[in-house]
Design an enzyme around this catalytic site. Structure first.
Site, PDB file in Angstrom:
ATOM      1  N   LYS A  23      22.028  12.101 -11.485  1.00 59.99           N
ATOM      2  CA  LYS A  23      21.880  13.442 -12.262  1.00 59.99           C
ATOM      3  C   LYS A  23      23.240  14.123 -12.304  1.00 59.99           C
ATOM      4  O   LYS A  23      23.370  14.991 -13.118  1.00 59.99           O
ATOM      5  CB  LYS A  23      21.196  14.473 -11.175  1.00 59.99           C
ATOM      6  CG  LYS A  23      21.591  14.724  -9.716  1.00 59.99           C
ATOM      7  CD  LYS A  23      20.778  15.454  -8.948  1.00 59.99           C
ATOM      8  CE  LYS A  23      20.993  15.460  -7.389  1.00 59.99           C
ATOM      9  NZ  LYS A  23      20.282  14.250  -7.000  1.00 59.99           N
ATOM     10  N   LYS A  57      33.703  12.528  -0.952  1.00 58.87           N
ATOM     11  CA  LYS A  57      33.365  14.092  -1.666  1.00 58.87           C
ATOM     12  C   LYS A  57      34.619  14.999  -1.090  1.00 58.87           C
ATOM     13  O   LYS A  57      34.936  15.899  -1.724  1.00 58.87           O
ATOM     14  CB  LYS A  57      31.912  14.383  -0.847  1.00 58.87           C
ATOM     15  CG  LYS A  57      30.879  13.883  -1.486  1.00 58.87           C
ATOM     16  CD  LYS A  57      29.906  14.614  -1.268  1.00 58.87           C
ATOM     17  CE  LYS A  57      28.671  14.174  -2.036  1.00 58.87           C
ATOM     18  NZ  LYS A  57      27.021  14.428  -1.619  1.00 58.87           N
ATOM     19  N   LYS A  84      25.445   3.904 -12.286  1.00 61.48           N
ATOM     20  CA  LYS A  84      24.082   3.984 -11.872  1.00 61.48           C
ATOM     21  C   LYS A  84      23.539   5.284 -12.468  1.00 61.48           C
ATOM     22  O   LYS A  84      23.976   6.366 -12.819  1.00 61.48           O
ATOM     23  CB  LYS A  84      23.629   4.161 -10.136  1.00 61.48           C
ATOM     24  CG  LYS A  84      24.250   5.320  -9.577  1.00 61.48           C
ATOM     25  CD  LYS A  84      23.532   5.484  -8.341  1.00 61.48           C
ATOM     26  CE  LYS A  84      23.550   6.716  -7.752  1.00 61.48           C
ATOM     27  NZ  LYS A  84      22.362   7.263  -6.878  1.00 61.48           N
TER      28      LYS A  84
HETATM   29  P1  ADP Z   1      21.802  11.101  -7.710  1.00 62.94           P
HETATM   30  O1  ADP Z   1      22.663   9.793  -7.581  1.00 62.94           O
HETATM   31  O2  ADP Z   1      20.984  11.342  -8.756  1.00 62.94           O
HETATM   32  O3  ADP Z   1      22.564  12.357  -7.017  1.00 62.94           O
HETATM   33  P2  ADP Z   1      20.658  10.851  -4.862  1.00 62.94           P
HETATM   34  O4  ADP Z   1      21.938  10.425  -4.398  1.00 62.94           O
HETATM   35  O5  ADP Z   1      20.271  12.341  -4.512  1.00 62.94           O
HETATM   36  O6  ADP Z   1      20.646  10.663  -6.482  1.00 62.94           O
HETATM   37  O7  ADP Z   1      19.526   9.723  -4.649  1.00 62.94           O
HETATM   38  C1  ADP Z   1      18.121  10.365  -4.102  1.00 62.94           C
HETATM   39  C2  ADP Z   1      17.290   9.207  -3.886  1.00 62.94           C
HETATM   40  O8  ADP Z   1      17.243   8.341  -5.114  1.00 62.94           O
HETATM   41  C3  ADP Z   1      17.919   8.215  -3.061  1.00 62.94           C
HETATM   42  O9  ADP Z   1      16.876   7.486  -2.180  1.00 62.94           O
HETATM   43  C4  ADP Z   1      18.684   7.094  -3.672  1.00 62.94           C
HETATM   44  O10 ADP Z   1      18.705   5.839  -3.261  1.00 62.94           O
HETATM   45  C5  ADP Z   1      17.717   7.200  -4.977  1.00 62.94           C
HETATM   46  N1  ADP Z   1      18.436   6.982  -6.309  1.00 62.94           N
HETATM   47  C6  ADP Z   1      19.291   7.833  -6.951  1.00 62.94           C
HETATM   48  N2  ADP Z   1      19.678   7.210  -7.864  1.00 62.94           N
HETATM   49  C7  ADP Z   1      19.003   5.791  -8.152  1.00 62.94           C
HETATM   50  C8  ADP Z   1      19.096   4.868  -9.141  1.00 62.94           C
HETATM   51  N3  ADP Z   1      19.873   4.799 -10.137  1.00 62.94           N
HETATM   52  N4  ADP Z   1      18.257   3.832  -9.048  1.00 62.94           N
HETATM   53  C9  ADP Z   1      17.576   3.590  -8.053  1.00 62.94           C
HETATM   54  N5  ADP Z   1      17.476   4.548  -6.998  1.00 62.94           N
HETATM   55  C10 ADP Z   1      18.097   5.720  -7.221  1.00 62.94           C
HETATM   56 NA    NA Z   2      24.277  10.865  -5.033  1.00 66.34          NA
END
Ligand code: ADP
Ligand code: NA
Length: 329
Positions: free
Chosen positions: A199, A114, A196
């Site tokens: 958001k 980041k 993956k």
């Molecule tokens: P994002 O990537 O959307 O910002 P976060 O990093 O805030 O998501 O993740 C919040 C939670 O959701 C964490 O526990 C993360 O491991 C899970 N998570 C996020 N994206 C995925 C995904 N594509 N598949 C499975 N679990 C996920």
């Molecule tokens: Na993230």
């Protein structure tokens, strides 16, 4: 020996997607329903690390509260609270900051990733993992469900617990990460299965939000990228698009990918997408209805957080009392 206690935090940021639900929240509700002792924090202090809009922050806290309740977090079984309402998180963060080094934090992957994109790096981004360690240790958590990307932060929390215990006497259990996201359980973007579902994805059509309308869900699933083979098989390496759909199906139902493939043997990818879309809509509709009901009851949501705060405060203030005594405050 410390009693088993599970701690997890989630940032109050915007809409959750199906990856968040299947990878995190569904697991939390399963732990809760298995009778585990669980503490969930909506980590609004972590959410101000970079920029934020003060007008939106508290709305997002309430929105996340409604979302978690709608997904099955039960405030009678779990402690659910807003991080910033317990001042000991920041107080303890300082104590922990005094026991670690710049070098220990510098190479943590999230910071590196980041900070590279920022011209001016806030100190908070650097010490973010210390606040996370304070969150976990303050509740003497023994287990922390996290994604793979957080494992090194949990290792920091373990190191800080060891350091504190060795310096000031046994106080904390070593928190272990419950990694709930092996590679095969990562939900991928429907539009680019090499990434993956996230958001912050470049193509929002690849992300199924848990509050998307049935129509929107159906459209996104229909346009999910697959390949030129119409048969449904589970081969994540060579057929990532179709396999991603099977993974979603598997995590929604608890059935194994192989079982699913044999059940839908007759279907081509087009028909299979419709079956899966129906399943997803069936799963999300009651969550959406409950969310709509709860979001109109801010007083109730505040009451849930207030009640959670009291329970969290009982644990945190006992621990903080012990910490203060040990460090000579
Ligand atoms: P994002 O990537 O959307 O910002 P976060 O990093 O805030 O998501 O993740 C919040 C939670 O959701 C964490 O526990 C993360 O491991 C899970 N998570 C996020 N994206 C995925 C995904 N594509 N598949 C499975 N679990 C996920
Ligand atoms: Na993230």
């Amino acid at each position: 020996d410390y009693p088993k206690r599970i701690f997890s935090g989630i940032q109050p940021t915007g809409n959750l997607h199906l990856g968040n639900y299947l990878g995190a929240i569904q697991k939390w509700t399963q732990l809760q329903d298995n009778g585990e002792n669980v503490v969930f924090s909506i980590v609004d202090m972590h959410a101000i690390t970079l920029t934020h809009d003060p007008k939106e922050l508290y709305d997002n806290v309430l929105k996340m509260t409604a979302t978690l309740l709608a997904c099955g977090i039960d405030p009678k079984k779990s402690i659910l609270f807003q991080q910033s309402t317990i001042p000991m998180h920041t107080q303890f963060c300082w104590v922990l900051a005094c026991t670690t080094t710049m070098a220990r934090l510098a190479h943590l992957p999230q910071y590196k990733e980041k900070s590279e994109t920022l011209k001016n790096v806030p100190v908070s981004l650097y010490i973010y993992p210390i606040l996370q360690a304070a969150d976990i240790l303050l509740y003497k958590a023994t287990h922390v469900p996290v994604g793979q990307d957080q494992v090194q932060h949990i290792q920091l929390a373990q190191d800080l617990a060891v350091k504190f215990n060795n310096t000031f006497g046994d106080t904390f259990p070593l928190p272990r990460s419950l990694v709930n996201e092996n590679a095969s359980q990562r939900i991928k973007s429907l539009r680019d299965p090499s990434k993956k579902m996230s958001k912050s994805s470049n193509d929002p059509k690849g992300t199924l939000n848990i509050l998307d309308t049935p129509d929107a869900l159906m459209k996104k699933i229909k346009t999910a990228v697959t390949d030129c083979t119409s048969k449904i098989t589970y081969e994540p390496e060579t057929r990532p698009g179709v396999s991603n759909l099977v993974t979603i199906h598997s995590m929604l139902t608890g059935k194994s990918p192989n079982q699913i493939c044999s059940e839908v043997e007759e279907l081509d990818t087009g028909k299979y997408k419709l079956v899966l879309a129906d399943l997803i809509i069936e799963k999300l509709t009651p969550i959406q209805e409950e969310f709509s009901r709860l979001i109109k009851e801010p007083a109730y949501l505040q009451e849930v957080l207030q009640d959670g705060r009291e329970k969290a405060m009982d644990i945190a203030s006992d621990c903080w009392y012990e910490i203060q005594h040990k460090i000579g405050y």
